[in-house]
Design a protein around this motif. Structure first.
Motif, PDB file in Angstrom:
ATOM      1  N   ASP A  10       0.839  -1.191   0.000  1.00 11.51           N
ATOM      2  CA  ASP A  10       0.000   0.000   0.000  1.00 11.51           C
ATOM      3  C   ASP A  10       0.879   1.247   0.000  1.00 11.51           C
ATOM      4  OD1 ASP A  10      -2.089   1.807   0.313  1.00 11.51           O
ATOM      5  OD2 ASP A  10      -2.367   1.371   2.429  1.00 11.51           O
ATOM      6  N   SER A  12       0.362   4.123   1.041  1.00  8.04           N
ATOM      7  CA  SER A  12       0.270   4.924   2.263  1.00  8.04           C
ATOM      8  C   SER A  12       0.683   4.133   3.497  1.00  8.04           C
ATOM      9  CB  SER A  12      -1.150   5.470   2.433  1.00  8.04           C
ATOM     10  OG  SER A  12      -2.069   4.408   2.575  1.00  8.04           O
ATOM     11  N   PRO A  56      -6.352  -2.703   2.054  1.00  8.59           N
ATOM     12  CA  PRO A  56      -6.977  -1.631   1.298  1.00  8.59           C
ATOM     13  C   PRO A  56      -7.202  -2.042  -0.154  1.00  8.59           C
ATOM     14  CG  PRO A  56      -5.159  -0.768   2.591  1.00  8.59           C
ATOM     15  CD  PRO A  56      -5.099  -2.262   2.680  1.00  8.59           C
ATOM     16  N   ALA A  57      -8.252  -1.537  -0.740  1.00  6.05           N
ATOM     17  CA  ALA A  57      -8.618  -1.903  -2.102  1.00  6.05           C
ATOM     18  C   ALA A  57      -7.497  -1.643  -3.098  1.00  6.05           C
ATOM     19  CB  ALA A  57      -9.882  -1.151  -2.524  1.00  6.05           C
ATOM     20  N   ASN A  58      -6.716  -0.582  -2.898  1.00  7.74           N
ATOM     21  CA  ASN A  58      -5.682  -0.252  -3.883  1.00  7.74           C
ATOM     22  C   ASN A  58      -4.616  -1.332  -4.012  1.00  7.74           C
ATOM     23  OD1 ASN A  58      -3.124   0.490  -2.340  1.00  7.74           O
ATOM     24  ND2 ASN A  58      -4.552   1.901  -1.391  1.00  7.74           N
ATOM     25  N   VAL A  59      -4.409  -2.106  -2.960  1.00  4.73           N
ATOM     26  CA  VAL A  59      -3.406  -3.180  -3.022  1.00  4.73           C
ATOM     27  C   VAL A  59      -3.886  -4.293  -3.953  1.00  4.73           C
ATOM     28  CG1 VAL A  59      -2.194  -4.934  -1.671  1.00  4.73           C
ATOM     29  CG2 VAL A  59      -2.494  -2.640  -0.736  1.00  4.73           C
ATOM     30  N   ASP A  61      -6.485  -3.995  -6.161  1.00  2.00           N
ATOM     31  CA  ASP A  61      -6.867  -3.455  -7.463  1.00  2.00           C
ATOM     32  C   ASP A  61      -5.736  -3.535  -8.478  1.00  2.00           C
ATOM     33  OD1 ASP A  61      -9.419  -2.907  -6.606  1.00  2.00           O
ATOM     34  OD2 ASP A  61      -9.055  -0.757  -6.275  1.00  2.00           O
ATOM     35  N   ARG A  62      -4.517  -3.527  -8.016  1.00  2.00           N
ATOM     36  CA  ARG A  62      -3.378  -3.610  -8.936  1.00  2.00           C
ATOM     37  C   ARG A  62      -3.339  -4.954  -9.653  1.00  2.00           C
ATOM     38  NH1 ARG A  62       2.059  -1.190  -6.727  1.00  2.00           N
ATOM     39  NH2 ARG A  62       2.605  -1.716  -8.873  1.00  2.00           N
ATOM     40  N   GLU A  65      -5.059  -4.430 -12.838  1.00  2.00           N
ATOM     41  CA  GLU A  65      -4.218  -3.655 -13.753  1.00  2.00           C
ATOM     42  C   GLU A  65      -3.208  -4.556 -14.458  1.00  2.00           C
ATOM     43  OE1 GLU A  65      -2.456  -0.556 -11.421  1.00  2.00           O
ATOM     44  OE2 GLU A  65      -4.394   0.262 -10.820  1.00  2.00           O
TER      45      GLU A  65
END
Length: 67
Positions: A10, A12, A56-59, A61-62, A65
């Protein structure tokens, strides 16, 4: 013991190493923040050798990608 390949963490995360995602043979390993007891109690059919972590979703979501 499985060999882990670090993918990312993440953005952050600060000085710590989690949450993070690793690739291993046949799947992935997630390093995350331990759930509190109330949240953990909501997990279904949790076996003695299982646990849940918050990521967290961003981890994750990659992964989309990459695909």
């Amino acid at each position: 013991m499985q060999n882990l390949e670090f993918l990312w963490k993440d953005v952050s995360s600060g000085g710590g190493g989690c949450p993070a995602l690793y690739k291993t043979e046949g799947g992935y390993v997630v390093q995350g923040i331990k759930l509190d007891d109330e949240t953990r109690a909501q997990l279904r059919q949790l076996a003695d050798n299982e646990d849940g972590v918050f990521v967290p979703a961003n981890v994750l979501d990659r992964l989309r990608e990459m695909g």
